[in-house]
Design a protein around this motif. Structure first.
Motif, mmCIF file in Angstrom:
data_model
loop_
_atom_site.group_PDB
_atom_site.id
_atom_site.type_symbol
_atom_site.label_atom_id
_atom_site.label_comp_id
_atom_site.label_asym_id
_atom_site.label_seq_id
_atom_site.Cartn_x
_atom_site.Cartn_y
_atom_site.Cartn_z
ATOM 1 N N GLU A 157 32.031 22.700 85.131
ATOM 2 C CA GLU A 157 31.834 22.736 83.677
ATOM 3 C C GLU A 157 31.955 24.160 83.152
ATOM 4 O O GLU A 157 32.547 24.391 82.090
ATOM 5 N N GLU A 158 31.407 25.124 83.892
ATOM 6 C CA GLU A 158 31.493 26.519 83.463
ATOM 7 C C GLU A 158 32.939 27.017 83.510
ATOM 8 O O GLU A 158 33.374 27.744 82.611
ATOM 9 N N ARG A 159 33.683 26.615 84.532
ATOM 10 C CA ARG A 159 35.091 27.006 84.613
ATOM 11 C C ARG A 159 35.887 26.405 83.463
ATOM 12 O O ARG A 159 36.707 27.082 82.834
ATOM 13 N N LYS A 160 35.645 25.129 83.150
ATOM 14 C CA LYS A 160 36.355 24.490 82.042
ATOM 15 C C LYS A 160 36.036 25.179 80.722
ATOM 16 O O LYS A 160 36.915 25.377 79.876
ATOM 17 N N ALA A 161 34.771 25.539 80.521
ATOM 18 C CA ALA A 161 34.379 26.242 79.296
ATOM 19 C C ALA A 161 35.062 27.606 79.222
ATOM 20 O O ALA A 161 35.544 28.021 78.157
ATOM 21 N N CYS A 162 35.127 28.284 80.356
ATOM 22 C CA CYS A 162 35.791 29.594 80.412
ATOM 23 C C CYS A 162 37.267 29.447 80.075
ATOM 24 O O CYS A 162 37.794 30.165 79.221
ATOM 25 N N TRP A 163 37.938 28.522 80.732
ATOM 26 C CA TRP A 163 39.370 28.346 80.514
ATOM 27 C C TRP A 163 39.662 27.913 79.079
ATOM 28 O O TRP A 163 40.657 28.348 78.491
ATOM 29 N N GLY A 164 38.813 27.065 78.521
ATOM 30 C CA GLY A 164 38.998 26.647 77.131
ATOM 31 C C GLY A 164 38.859 27.823 76.183
ATOM 32 O O GLY A 164 39.660 27.985 75.249
ATOM 33 N N ALA A 165 37.843 28.658 76.416
ATOM 34 C CA ALA A 165 37.633 29.841 75.577
ATOM 35 C C ALA A 165 38.801 30.812 75.719
ATOM 36 O O ALA A 165 39.259 31.403 74.737
ATOM 37 N N ARG A 166 39.293 30.963 76.953
ATOM 38 C CA ARG A 166 40.443 31.838 77.190
ATOM 39 C C ARG A 166 41.672 31.332 76.434
ATOM 40 O O ARG A 166 42.347 32.097 75.752
ATOM 41 N N ASP A 167 41.937 30.028 76.541
ATOM 42 C CA ASP A 167 43.108 29.465 75.881
ATOM 43 C C ASP A 167 43.026 29.608 74.366
ATOM 44 O O ASP A 167 44.013 29.957 73.720
ATOM 45 N N GLU A 168 41.845 29.374 73.786
ATOM 46 C CA GLU A 168 41.675 29.528 72.330
ATOM 47 C C GLU A 168 41.905 30.976 71.915
ATOM 48 O O GLU A 168 42.560 31.244 70.903
ATOM 49 N N PHE A 169 41.363 31.915 72.696
ATOM 50 C CA PHE A 169 41.523 33.337 72.386
ATOM 51 C C PHE A 169 42.993 33.731 72.474
ATOM 52 O O PHE A 169 43.530 34.370 71.559
ATOM 53 N N TRP A 170 43.681 33.332 73.530
ATOM 54 C CA TRP A 170 45.088 33.691 73.687
ATOM 55 C C TRP A 170 45.951 33.052 72.610
ATOM 56 O O TRP A 170 46.903 33.667 72.126
ATOM 57 N N GLN A 171 45.647 31.816 72.208
ATOM 58 C CA GLN A 171 46.403 31.180 71.132
ATOM 59 C C GLN A 171 46.220 31.946 69.826
ATOM 60 O O GLN A 171 47.167 32.129 69.059
ATOM 61 N N CYS A 172 45.003 32.400 69.591
ATOM 62 C CA CYS A 172 44.731 33.187 68.384
ATOM 63 C C CYS A 172 45.532 34.488 68.424
ATOM 64 O O CYS A 172 46.131 34.883 67.421
ATOM 65 N N LEU A 173 45.558 35.143 69.588
ATOM 66 C CA LEU A 173 46.340 36.376 69.699
ATOM 67 C C LEU A 173 47.821 36.115 69.469
ATOM 68 O O LEU A 173 48.509 36.936 68.859
ATOM 69 N N ASP A 174 48.312 34.985 69.935
ATOM 70 C CA ASP A 174 49.713 34.637 69.703
ATOM 71 C C ASP A 174 49.992 34.432 68.219
ATOM 72 O O ASP A 174 51.032 34.845 67.709
ATOM 73 N N ARG A 175 49.043 33.795 67.520
ATOM 74 C CA ARG A 175 49.215 33.541 66.083
ATOM 75 C C ARG A 175 49.068 34.808 65.254
ATOM 76 O O ARG A 175 49.703 34.953 64.214
ATOM 77 N N HIS A 176 48.193 35.717 65.682
ATOM 78 C CA HIS A 176 47.869 36.911 64.883
ATOM 79 C C HIS A 176 48.222 38.180 65.648
ATOM 80 O O HIS A 176 47.415 39.110 65.734
ATOM 81 N N ALA A 177 49.417 38.236 66.183
ATOM 82 C CA ALA A 177 49.833 39.387 66.981
ATOM 83 C C ALA A 177 49.728 40.689 66.201
ATOM 84 O O ALA A 177 49.486 41.749 66.766
ATOM 85 N N ASP A 178 49.880 40.612 64.898
ATOM 86 C CA ASP A 178 49.829 41.810 64.073
ATOM 87 C C ASP A 178 48.400 42.261 63.769
ATOM 88 O O ASP A 178 48.182 43.402 63.384
ATOM 89 N N ASP A 179 47.407 41.386 63.951
ATOM 90 C CA ASP A 179 46.019 41.736 63.621
ATOM 91 C C ASP A 179 45.056 41.029 64.581
ATOM 92 O O ASP A 179 44.515 39.970 64.262
ATOM 93 N N ALA A 180 44.839 41.623 65.746
ATOM 94 C CA ALA A 180 43.973 41.030 66.761
ATOM 95 C C ALA A 180 42.512 40.974 66.325
ATOM 96 O O ALA A 180 41.723 40.225 66.905
ATOM 97 N N SER A 181 42.145 41.709 65.287
ATOM 98 C CA SER A 181 40.753 41.680 64.825
ATOM 99 C C SER A 181 40.369 40.296 64.291
ATOM 100 O O SER A 181 39.190 39.961 64.242
ATOM 101 N N LYS A 182 41.353 39.482 63.926
ATOM 102 C CA LYS A 182 41.074 38.126 63.458
ATOM 103 C C LYS A 182 40.580 37.228 64.588
ATOM 104 O O LYS A 182 40.072 36.142 64.337
ATOM 105 N N CYS A 183 40.727 37.690 65.820
ATOM 106 C CA CYS A 183 40.351 36.898 67.000
ATOM 107 C C CYS A 183 39.080 37.414 67.660
ATOM 108 O O CYS A 183 38.763 37.028 68.786
ATOM 109 N N GLU A 184 38.346 38.266 66.985
ATOM 110 C CA GLU A 184 37.177 38.909 67.584
ATOM 111 C C GLU A 184 36.120 37.902 68.056
ATOM 112 O O GLU A 184 35.576 38.026 69.151
ATOM 113 N N LYS A 185 35.825 36.893 67.248
ATOM 114 C CA LYS A 185 34.820 35.901 67.647
ATOM 115 C C LYS A 185 35.265 35.143 68.891
ATOM 116 O O LYS A 185 34.457 34.864 69.773
ATOM 117 N N LEU A 186 36.546 34.820 68.970
ATOM 118 C CA LEU A 186 37.062 34.111 70.141
ATOM 119 C C LEU A 186 37.056 35.013 71.376
ATOM 120 O O LEU A 186 36.807 34.553 72.488
#
Length: 81
Positions: free
Chosen positions: A7-36
């Motif tokens: 469960e902890e690994r799944k939560a980690c991987w899910g959080a990682r994927d959400e963060f990386w997707q945010c970085l992909d969407r906001h490549a010009d402004d990574a500060s928008k992904c700070e919470k993730l």
């Protein structure tokens, strides 16, 4: 440090994927992904977080291509070289 549960690994991987997707969407402004980023860092063992940074900076085409990485024959038991 004990190994994370499934469960902890799944939560980690899910959080990682959400963060990386945010970085992909906001490549010009990574500060928008700070919470993730904070969620990713809090849900994953620190060693995993620091070891994923070089992977994240790799080109997108090589990130999920583990199948194309050659494995030395000596790592495979019973497989002749």
């Amino acid at each position: 440090m004990s190994a994370p549960t499934m469960e902890e690994r799944k939560a980690c991987w899910g959080a990682r994927d959400e963060f990386w997707q945010c970085l992909d969407r906001h490549a010009d402004d990574a500060s928008k992904c700070e919470k993730l980023r904070l969620s990713f860092e809090s849900r994953c063992p620190q060693q995993w977080v620091s070891s994923r940074r070089p992977l994240r900076s790799a080109p997108r085409s090589s990130r999920r291509s583990n199948q194309s990485v050659p494995v030395p024959a000596r790592w495979c038991r019973g497989v002749p070289e």
